[in-house]
Design a protein around this motif. Sequence first.
Motif, PDB file in Angstrom:
ATOM      1  N   GLY A 164     -22.873 -13.789  -6.506  1.00  0.00           N
ATOM      2  CA  GLY A 164     -22.861 -14.189  -8.060  1.00  0.00           C
ATOM      3  C   GLY A 164     -21.308 -14.464  -8.210  1.00  0.00           C
ATOM      4  N   ALA A 165     -20.956 -14.794  -9.156  1.00  0.00           N
ATOM      5  CA  ALA A 165     -19.520 -15.200  -9.610  1.00  0.00           C
ATOM      6  C   ALA A 165     -18.619 -13.933  -9.756  1.00  0.00           C
ATOM      7  CB  ALA A 165     -19.361 -16.117 -11.000  1.00  0.00           C
ATOM      8  N   GLY A 166     -17.297 -14.270  -9.299  1.00  0.00           N
ATOM      9  CA  GLY A 166     -16.491 -13.085  -9.493  1.00  0.00           C
ATOM     10  C   GLY A 166     -16.290 -12.102  -8.443  1.00  0.00           C
ATOM     11  N   ILE A 167     -16.995 -12.397  -7.299  1.00  0.00           N
ATOM     12  CA  ILE A 167     -17.191 -11.616  -6.122  1.00  0.00           C
ATOM     13  C   ILE A 167     -16.757 -12.430  -4.795  1.00  0.00           C
ATOM     14  CG2 ILE A 167     -18.772 -10.044  -4.523  1.00  0.00           C
ATOM     15  CD1 ILE A 167     -18.419  -9.177  -7.362  1.00  0.00           C
ATOM     16  N   GLU A 168     -15.931 -11.824  -4.212  1.00  0.00           N
ATOM     17  CA  GLU A 168     -15.035 -12.417  -3.008  1.00  0.00           C
ATOM     18  C   GLU A 168     -15.639 -11.898  -1.711  1.00  0.00           C
ATOM     19  OE1 GLU A 168     -11.002 -13.655  -0.777  1.00  0.00           O
ATOM     20  OE2 GLU A 168     -11.084 -13.163  -2.966  1.00  0.00           O
ATOM     21  N   VAL A 198     -25.898 -16.728 -10.010  1.00  0.00           N
ATOM     22  CA  VAL A 198     -26.822 -15.559 -10.126  1.00  0.00           C
ATOM     23  C   VAL A 198     -26.624 -14.701  -9.007  1.00  0.00           C
ATOM     24  CG1 VAL A 198     -29.150 -15.091 -10.795  1.00  0.00           C
ATOM     25  CG2 VAL A 198     -28.028 -16.905 -12.069  1.00  0.00           C
ATOM     26  N   PRO A 199     -26.528 -13.367  -9.175  1.00  0.00           N
ATOM     27  CA  PRO A 199     -26.724 -12.390  -7.956  1.00  0.00           C
ATOM     28  C   PRO A 199     -28.041 -12.429  -7.541  1.00  0.00           C
ATOM     29  CG  PRO A 199     -25.236 -11.607  -9.781  1.00  0.00           C
ATOM     30  CD  PRO A 199     -25.986 -12.725 -10.548  1.00  0.00           C
ATOM     31  N   GLY A 200     -28.060 -12.352  -6.248  1.00  0.00           N
ATOM     32  CA  GLY A 200     -29.359 -12.544  -5.483  1.00  0.00           C
ATOM     33  C   GLY A 200     -30.318 -11.425  -6.097  1.00  0.00           C
ATOM     34  N   ASP A 201     -30.100 -10.357  -6.317  1.00  0.00           N
ATOM     35  CA  ASP A 201     -31.080  -9.268  -6.838  1.00  0.00           C
ATOM     36  C   ASP A 201     -31.577  -9.805  -8.315  1.00  0.00           C
ATOM     37  OD1 ASP A 201     -28.407  -8.871  -8.469  1.00  0.00           O
ATOM     38  OD2 ASP A 201     -29.025  -6.848  -8.802  1.00  0.00           O
ATOM     39  N   LEU A 202     -30.713 -10.562  -8.914  1.00  0.00           N
ATOM     40  CA  LEU A 202     -31.422 -10.959 -10.181  1.00  0.00           C
ATOM     41  C   LEU A 202     -32.487 -12.086 -10.254  1.00  0.00           C
ATOM     42  CD1 LEU A 202     -28.506 -10.973 -12.901  1.00  0.00           C
ATOM     43  CD2 LEU A 202     -30.265  -9.095 -12.484  1.00  0.00           C
ATOM     44  N   LEU A 220     -26.994 -13.881 -18.349  1.00  0.00           N
ATOM     45  CA  LEU A 220     -26.060 -14.436 -19.162  1.00  0.00           C
ATOM     46  C   LEU A 220     -24.881 -13.602 -18.770  1.00  0.00           C
ATOM     47  CD1 LEU A 220     -27.972 -15.046 -22.460  1.00  0.00           C
ATOM     48  CD2 LEU A 220     -26.934 -16.972 -21.232  1.00  0.00           C
ATOM     49  N   ALA A 221     -24.925 -12.300 -18.508  1.00  0.00           N
ATOM     50  CA  ALA A 221     -23.650 -11.226 -18.479  1.00  0.00           C
ATOM     51  C   ALA A 221     -22.982 -11.765 -17.189  1.00  0.00           C
ATOM     52  CB  ALA A 221     -24.183 -10.103 -18.628  1.00  0.00           C
ATOM     53  N   ALA A 222     -23.839 -12.405 -16.130  1.00  0.00           N
ATOM     54  CA  ALA A 222     -23.238 -12.775 -14.818  1.00  0.00           C
ATOM     55  C   ALA A 222     -22.543 -13.932 -15.086  1.00  0.00           C
ATOM     56  CB  ALA A 222     -24.354 -12.854 -13.954  1.00  0.00           C
TER      57      ALA A 222
END
Length: 299
Positions: free
Chosen positions: A73-77, A226-230, A291-293
């Motif tokens: 997801g966005a914001g994760i390095e 979108v993070p994988g879990d979502l 949406l929060a992601a």
Amino acid sequence: MTSTAPTRAAAHDAVVLDAADWQAREQAHAERADALTADHRSRRARGERHPIEDFLFTYYSYSPSLLRRWHPGAGIELADAAGTPRAEWRWYAAGATERGLVVDADAMRAEKGTMLGLVERMLRRTAARPGQFGCFGLHEWAMVYRQGEHRHPVPLRLGQAATDEVVEAHELRCTHIDAYRFFTPDATPRNRFAPTRESQPEIEQPGCLHANMDVYKWAVKLGPLVPGDLLLDAFELARDIRHLDMLASPYDMAPWGGEPVRIETGDGKAEYVRRQRGFAERANTLRAQILAALPGSPA
């Protein structure tokens, strides 16, 4: 295509996962995805088809391999990811740390802004509307109304004449264009609404099974944002909804272990609405999480 220069805007204030952490998450995601698609892949290898479960891979045309690909997801390095195949994936760029990678959300929004805006509107507006729970899944019945040949090569549970009588005894209230467009010519004028692709953002509502299955489609379209879990949660929701969709349909699902939800009866209607409301809650929770992601998504 991956940028070769650090993308400071994309990496700004990113949470950094060390290699062991994100690789463990990636592996767990792949294992979960494999478990979710194992039956489909096994049937495909044998040349068999399942009229309930294989729908998600034909209607949406997204392959099991797509589900298997994990994104943070966005914001994760991701630390020390530059030497991995991920470095060649689209929408990844160099992060703030040496050899780190991040999802380049700024570049994706610059190139895909129109699509992202549509998806965000669909998710937000659908969640904001009150759910309608009086359709009783009759969209599937409307797709076979007064029709000798049907989309699915499965016998009708009540036969053609009795199926037609069920449609005629109810008001059709379908709000989803991708269900409505498969109505038979005789069923189309019986529907209270006339949904179109253009009106979809204005009338989609969270009581609709197909709108809630589409959360999976929107998650796929958002790609690495979108993070994988979502993504897998959305797929599981779509899978569960598909079961109700077909068990409440006019088709005889007994050969596939399907006990019908007899929406032509009062008890069947109550059971359908009970499960429909549960799916609406799950779908709206996922809409909010997706949406929060999204970085830069308007409040």
